[in-house]
Enzyme design. Sequence first.
Site, PDB file in Angstrom:
ATOM      1  N   MET A  30       0.842  -1.207   0.000  1.00 61.20           N
ATOM      2  CA  MET A  30       0.000   0.000   0.000  1.00 61.20           C
ATOM      3  C   MET A  30       0.872   1.249   0.000  1.00 61.20           C
ATOM      4  O   MET A  30       0.399   2.344   0.336  1.00 61.20           O
ATOM      5  CB  MET A  30      -0.933   0.000   1.206  1.00 61.20           C
ATOM      6  N   HIS A  37       9.123  -3.692   3.421  1.00 63.14           N
ATOM      7  CA  HIS A  37       8.726  -3.907   2.026  1.00 63.14           C
ATOM      8  C   HIS A  37       9.946  -4.279   1.173  1.00 63.14           C
ATOM      9  O   HIS A  37       9.872  -5.154   0.315  1.00 63.14           O
ATOM     10  CB  HIS A  37       8.092  -2.635   1.437  1.00 63.14           C
ATOM     11  N   GLN A  61     -10.303  -2.682   2.304  1.00 61.41           N
ATOM     12  CA  GLN A  61      -9.818  -3.289   3.541  1.00 61.41           C
ATOM     13  C   GLN A  61      -9.820  -2.322   4.729  1.00 61.41           C
ATOM     14  O   GLN A  61      -9.355  -2.664   5.806  1.00 61.41           O
ATOM     15  CB  GLN A  61      -8.439  -3.921   3.343  1.00 61.41           C
ATOM     16  N   SER A 186       4.135   1.089   8.159  1.00 61.53           N
ATOM     17  CA  SER A 186       3.830   2.412   7.597  1.00 61.53           C
ATOM     18  C   SER A 186       3.092   3.257   8.627  1.00 61.53           C
ATOM     19  O   SER A 186       3.160   4.483   8.596  1.00 61.53           O
ATOM     20  CB  SER A 186       2.963   2.266   6.339  1.00 61.53           C
TER      21      SER A 186
HETATM   22  P1  AMP Z   1       1.424  -2.963   3.492  1.00 59.00           P
HETATM   23  O1  AMP Z   1       1.979  -1.931   2.571  1.00 59.00           O
HETATM   24  O2  AMP Z   1       1.413  -2.564   4.935  1.00 59.00           O
HETATM   25  O3  AMP Z   1       0.121  -3.534   3.005  1.00 59.00           O
HETATM   26  O4  AMP Z   1       2.456  -4.178   3.448  1.00 59.00           O
HETATM   27  C1  AMP Z   1       2.826  -4.770   2.240  1.00 59.00           C
HETATM   28  C2  AMP Z   1       3.599  -6.022   2.535  1.00 59.00           C
HETATM   29  O5  AMP Z   1       4.761  -5.708   3.288  1.00 59.00           O
HETATM   30  C3  AMP Z   1       2.800  -7.047   3.362  1.00 59.00           C
HETATM   31  O6  AMP Z   1       3.072  -8.353   2.867  1.00 59.00           O
HETATM   32  C4  AMP Z   1       3.348  -6.853   4.732  1.00 59.00           C
HETATM   33  O7  AMP Z   1       3.238  -7.991   5.556  1.00 59.00           O
HETATM   34  C5  AMP Z   1       4.802  -6.543   4.425  1.00 59.00           C
HETATM   35  N1  AMP Z   1       5.421  -5.860   5.564  1.00 59.00           N
HETATM   36  C6  AMP Z   1       4.984  -4.732   6.192  1.00 59.00           C
HETATM   37  N2  AMP Z   1       5.765  -4.438   7.242  1.00 59.00           N
HETATM   38  C7  AMP Z   1       6.717  -5.397   7.300  1.00 59.00           C
HETATM   39  C8  AMP Z   1       7.832  -5.658   8.158  1.00 59.00           C
HETATM   40  N3  AMP Z   1       8.117  -4.871   9.198  1.00 59.00           N
HETATM   41  N4  AMP Z   1       8.591  -6.747   7.911  1.00 59.00           N
HETATM   42  C9  AMP Z   1       8.309  -7.563   6.866  1.00 59.00           C
HETATM   43  N5  AMP Z   1       7.279  -7.380   6.003  1.00 59.00           N
HETATM   44  C10 AMP Z   1       6.496  -6.310   6.221  1.00 59.00           C
END
Ligand code: AMP
Length: 280
Positions: A30, A37, A61, A186
Site C-alpha cells: 500500500m 517492504h 480493507q 507504515s
Molecule cells: P502494506 O503496505 O502494509 O500492506 O504491506 C505490504 C507487505 O509488506 C505485506 O506483505 C506486509 O506484511 C509486508 N510488511 C509490512 N511491514 C513489514 C515488516 N516490518 N517486515 C516484513 N514485512 C512487512
Amino acid sequence: MVILRTIKQASDFINTCKSKNKVIGFVPTMGALHEGHFSLVRKAFKECDIVITSIFINPAQFSKNEDLSKYPRDFNKDKKELEELKVNAIFVPNETAIYPKGYLTYVTVDGMSNILCGVTRPTHFRGVATVVTKLFNIIKPDFAYFGEKDFQQTVIIKKLVRDLNFDINIKTVSIVREKSMLALSSRNVYLSDREREDAPAIYKSLKIAKEEFVKGEVSSSILVNIIKNNISNYKTLKIDYVSIVDSDTLTPVETATKHSRILIACYCGATRLIDNISLK
Ligand code: AMP
C-alpha cells in the site's frame, strides 16, 4: 523501471515478460514503503527474473472509522527507492480501475477472516482477499511475497491460493524491525515521541513469553497473562487481543508447542499495531 497505471498496461507488460519465459515475482503493497517492504523485494529478486511491486491503498480493507484518508502516501519517494532496488515495474492502479462503478464481487476466506484481527476489523480480510485475488489475476505472478508481520494475512492468502487453484507460489518473509525491536510499519509515523518509547514493549512482551515457553511453560493462558501483565506497565499501550494459535490454521491452542505462534494487536495511543512471534 516502468510505471503501469492501467490494467491494459500491466497485461501488456506481463505478456511480454511471459513470452520471454521470465519468472515473475510480485510484491503487493500500500506504499509508504520501508525496509520491511524492501526485504520482500530483495527476496523476490533472489528467486525471480522480473519483480513487480504494486502500490494500491485498498479502500475495501479499511472500515469507515479507519485511517484510509490519512494513510501515509509518498509516491515519489517510493518510486525512487524501488528504482534503486531495480524493480522492473510498479503497478499503480487508480481506485476505479480496481473497483469500477457497480463493483459487486468479494472474496471471503470463511472462518479465518472473522477471528484475531477480524474481530476488531470485520471487513478487513474480505477486502484483502478481494484485492489480492484481483491483483493475482492481473499480474499472474509465479511467486508472490508477503511479510510475516501480517501473519494472519499470510495464512489467509495461502488458503485462498489453494482453495481458488491459483498457480502461484506464496513466499513469506520474516518481520523487519527497528533497532528498538518495534516492527516496521507504515503506521509507525502516527506515533508520538511518548508512544514510540512504549511501542517496543509489544515485542519485548512477546519475547518474555517465549522465554518462559522455552523454560517449559506451555499453558497458553499463563503465557498470555505474562504478556498482558507486562504490557499493563506501559501507559500508552492497550491490548486489543493476544492469542496463541496454530501456525497453519490460526486455531487457538490451550497448550503451546513449537508449531504455535503468539499474535498480538495493541493500541499505542490511537494507533493499532500488530506483531507476532513464532515459538519455534
Ligand atoms: P502494506 O503496505 O502494509 O500492506 O504491506 C505490504 C507487505 O509488506 C505485506 O506483505 C506486509 O506484511 C509486508 N510488511 C509490512 N511491514 C513489514 C515488516 N516490518 N517486515 C516484513 N514485512 C512487512
